[in-house]
Design an enzyme around this catalytic site. Structure first.
Site, short mmCIF file in Angstrom:
data_model
loop_
_atom_site.label_atom_id
_atom_site.label_comp_id
_atom_site.label_asym_id
_atom_site.label_seq_id
_atom_site.Cartn_x
_atom_site.Cartn_y
_atom_site.Cartn_z
N GLY A 50 0.88 -1.30 -0.10
CA GLY A 50 0.02 0.11 0.04
C GLY A 50 0.84 1.19 0.13
O GLY A 50 2.30 1.10 0.04
N GLY A 51 0.36 2.29 -0.04
CA GLY A 51 0.95 3.56 0.05
C GLY A 51 1.51 4.28 -1.46
O GLY A 51 1.26 3.60 -2.45
N THR A 54 7.93 6.11 -1.97
CA THR A 54 9.00 6.78 -0.84
C THR A 54 10.50 6.33 -1.31
O THR A 54 10.44 5.84 -2.37
CB THR A 54 8.59 5.92 0.66
OG1 THR A 54 9.47 6.44 1.41
CG2 THR A 54 9.06 4.30 0.31
N TYR A 55 11.45 6.74 -0.60
CA TYR A 55 12.94 6.40 -1.04
C TYR A 55 13.34 5.60 0.15
O TYR A 55 12.92 5.66 1.33
CB TYR A 55 13.59 7.75 -0.91
CG TYR A 55 14.91 7.57 -1.14
CD1 TYR A 55 15.61 7.29 -2.37
CD2 TYR A 55 15.82 7.82 -0.24
CE1 TYR A 55 17.01 7.08 -2.42
CE2 TYR A 55 17.34 7.62 0.09
CZ TYR A 55 17.71 7.21 -1.22
OH TYR A 55 19.26 6.96 -1.26
N HIS A 56 14.00 4.54 -0.35
CA HIS A 56 14.94 3.92 0.53
C HIS A 56 16.54 3.98 0.13
O HIS A 56 16.82 4.08 -1.12
CB HIS A 56 14.77 2.40 0.40
CG HIS A 56 13.14 2.06 0.73
ND1 HIS A 56 12.87 2.09 1.85
CD2 HIS A 56 12.25 1.58 -0.04
CE1 HIS A 56 11.52 1.80 1.75
NE2 HIS A 56 11.24 1.41 0.72
N ALA A 116 8.40 5.65 7.63
CA ALA A 116 7.20 5.49 6.87
C ALA A 116 6.65 3.84 6.82
O ALA A 116 7.52 3.15 7.30
CB ALA A 116 7.59 5.82 5.37
N LEU A 130 8.40 -1.36 7.68
CA LEU A 130 8.60 0.12 8.00
C LEU A 130 9.95 0.41 7.46
O LEU A 130 10.88 -0.21 7.31
CB LEU A 130 8.64 -0.28 9.34
CG LEU A 130 9.32 0.87 10.36
CD1 LEU A 130 8.16 1.96 10.57
CD2 LEU A 130 9.78 0.32 11.56
N CYS A 147 5.32 9.85 0.67
CA CYS A 147 4.02 9.07 0.60
C CYS A 147 2.84 9.75 0.06
O CYS A 147 1.71 9.68 0.67
CB CYS A 147 3.87 8.96 2.33
SG CYS A 147 5.49 8.02 2.95
#
Length: 188
Positions: A50-51, A54-56, A116, A130, A147
């Protein structure tokens, strides 16, 4: 994660994977392309969580939670709250006040997102999880609407004066998550 989740049965033990990723943007199943502002040379990978986007990257603790929710006696909202509260409690132990937001899952310190969440549940079992910002390059967050929120500020432990490695944060935080889920911890 997907294979583990699809192959597990009622006797399969839950697992938690703690790791760091190389630089990557991940776009959730319902992610809108307009939230990718200027990814540049960082790859964008569609994922089945979901969502939004984002960045990792290096310096961020990523925790993949592969849990049998029925066995735990919780639903997806309960898992979200347990993940958020575990980070809030860990931060409190470090002298930092944080909170969750019902309208934007994750953990925030003075309005800036420090952790996040993005989950998927199949056959009653969770995966994904997470992302907790420890000591990383935050610039890539300016290339997206984190997000799905335009201009959302992002922070990290290093900016709060907490100098710990990703591994130290993971080992310390794990006890707080275990407490939320009523587990005992075993590090393998």
């Amino acid at each position: 994660m997907q294979d583990f989740t699809l192959q597990r049965n009622a006797d399969t033990k839950d697992e938690l994977w703690l790791l760091e990723h190389p630089p990557v943007f991940t776009q959730g199943m319902n992610g809108k392309p307009e939230h990718l502002l200027s990814p540049g040379d960082i790859p964008v990978v569609p994922v089945d969580r979901g969502g939004q986007v984002t960045y990792h990257g290096p310096g961020q603790l990523v925790a993949y939670v592969m849990l049998d929710l029925a066995r735990l006696g919780i639903g997806i909202r309960g898992l979200v709250e347990a993940l958020e509260q575990s980070v809030i409690d860990w931060l409190a132990a470090q002298g930092v006040t944080a909170q969750a937001r019902r309208d934007a899952p994750g953990v925030y310190v003075e309005g800036a997102k420090i952790a996040a969440l993005g989950l998927r549940v199949k056959r009653g079992c969770s995966y994904h999880g997470l992302a907790f910002n420890v000591d990383m390059n935050l610039e890539p967050f300016s290339r997206i609407n984190p997000c799905g929120y335009k201009g959302m500020p992002v922070t990290q432990l290093a900016e709060l004066g907490i100098s710990l490695s990703v591994e130290e944060v993971g080992r310390g935080w794990l006890a707080f998550l275990a407490s939320q889920l009523r587990y005992t911890t075993r590090l393998d």
